[in-house]
Design a protein around this motif. Structure first.
Motif, PDB file in Angstrom:
ATOM      1  N   GLU A  30       2.659   7.207 -11.182  1.00 23.58           N
ATOM      2  CA  GLU A  30       2.121   6.121 -10.347  1.00 23.58           C
ATOM      3  C   GLU A  30       0.711   5.751 -10.811  1.00 23.58           C
ATOM      4  OE1 GLU A  30       3.528   3.609  -8.215  1.00 23.58           O
ATOM      5  OE2 GLU A  30       4.346   5.377  -7.203  1.00 23.58           O
ATOM      6  N   LEU A  34      -0.649   2.164 -11.797  1.00 23.49           N
ATOM      7  CA  LEU A  34      -1.784   1.609 -11.054  1.00 23.49           C
ATOM      8  C   LEU A  34      -2.919   1.189 -11.981  1.00 23.49           C
ATOM      9  CD1 LEU A  34      -1.954   3.755  -7.815  1.00 23.49           C
ATOM     10  CD2 LEU A  34      -1.419   1.325  -8.021  1.00 23.49           C
ATOM     11  N   VAL A  37      -2.133  -2.316 -12.635  1.00 24.28           N
ATOM     12  CA  VAL A  37      -2.357  -3.130 -11.436  1.00 24.28           C
ATOM     13  C   VAL A  37      -3.854  -3.374 -11.245  1.00 24.28           C
ATOM     14  CG1 VAL A  37      -2.172  -3.154  -8.907  1.00 24.28           C
ATOM     15  CG2 VAL A  37      -0.229  -2.385 -10.296  1.00 24.28           C
ATOM     16  N   MET A  69      -3.836  -2.918  -4.603  1.00 27.51           N
ATOM     17  CA  MET A  69      -2.991  -1.723  -4.612  1.00 27.51           C
ATOM     18  C   MET A  69      -2.071  -1.714  -3.401  1.00 27.51           C
ATOM     19  SD  MET A  69      -5.231   1.463  -6.066  1.00 27.51           S
ATOM     20  CE  MET A  69      -6.547   1.302  -4.884  1.00 27.51           C
ATOM     21  N   TYR A  72       0.834  -3.965  -4.005  1.00 26.38           N
ATOM     22  CA  TYR A  72       1.772  -3.298  -4.921  1.00 26.38           C
ATOM     23  C   TYR A  72       2.667  -2.316  -4.161  1.00 26.38           C
ATOM     24  CZ  TYR A  72       3.333   0.388  -8.078  1.00 26.38           C
ATOM     25  OH  TYR A  72       4.077   1.326  -8.732  1.00 26.38           O
ATOM     26  N   CYS A  76       6.760  -2.753  -3.181  1.00 22.50           N
ATOM     27  CA  CYS A  76       7.742  -1.781  -3.674  1.00 22.50           C
ATOM     28  C   CYS A  76       8.464  -1.080  -2.527  1.00 22.50           C
ATOM     29  CB  CYS A  76       7.060  -0.740  -4.558  1.00 22.50           C
ATOM     30  SG  CYS A  76       6.460  -1.391  -6.124  1.00 22.50           S
ATOM     31  N   THR A  83       8.853   2.976  -5.253  1.00 23.58           N
ATOM     32  CA  THR A  83       8.140   2.368  -6.367  1.00 23.58           C
ATOM     33  C   THR A  83       8.915   2.755  -7.626  1.00 23.58           C
ATOM     34  OG1 THR A  83       6.744   4.319  -6.654  1.00 23.58           O
ATOM     35  CG2 THR A  83       5.902   2.581  -5.196  1.00 23.58           C
TER      36      THR A  83
END
Length: 176
Positions: A30, A34, A37, A69, A72, A76, A83
């Protein structure tokens, strides 16, 4: 004639929580996603505000990245409770009834993810200043993992924010 027990009266078995190692691996994956992102959101912020330095509009940037974030994760989780890393590691987020999360519970879960790691980071910073050892600041990388502490005390090995909100992480792998 023996009494029969209706299916709804049988005690339900608690969901199998993913192992800490699998959650840790998912968390690392993750972090890689990120990075992208945050990079794109930071670029968008700099373009829209014409800022020339990461210190310009610092607090506005932090709020914008926090929201990016959040978008995101919420996008998801809204689609199946996973995610991309959660899909890879066969982990799904649901409510206690096994149903997908809806609306405000996802937002509250995202917000509840933050206090424990932030408090840990503040504690590490305070300890570093109090002891006069700037090298202790390196422990800041451990702050996000403070969310795992509660899993050793929880009977179903869930995170504290999940326990408080009534959500669960499920291991989707087939039992052996």
């Amino acid at each position: 004639m023996p009494a029969t027990i209706a299916q709804s009266e049988l005690p339900s078995t608690p969901p199998i929580a993913p192992s800490r190692l699998r959650r840790f691996a998912c968390m690392m994956y993750e972090g890689v996603l990120l990075f992208g992102v945050i990079f794109l959101a930071g670029y968008l912020f700099d373009t829209l505000t014409q800022s020339r330095s990461g210190l310009m509009l610092r607090h506005s940037r932090q709020v914008f990245l926090f929201l990016a974030m959040g978008v995101y994760f919420l996008a998801c989780w809204r689609r199946g409770g996973q995610t991309l890393p959660m899909k890879t590691w066969n982990i799904r987020l649901t409510d206690r009834g096994g149903q997908p999360l809806r609306g405000s519970r996802m937002v509250v879960r995202y917000v509840l993810l933050w206090p424990l790691p932030l408090l840990t980071a503040l504690l590490i910073g305070a300890l570093s200043r109090a002891m006069g050892w700037p090298s202790l600041d390196l422990l800041i990388v451990a702050a996000p993992f403070s969310i795992f502490i509660w899993t050793w005390f929880d009977p179903h090995k869930q995170f504290l924010h999940d326990r408080l909100l009534g959500t669960e992480l499920h291991d989707l792998r087939q039992p052996a």
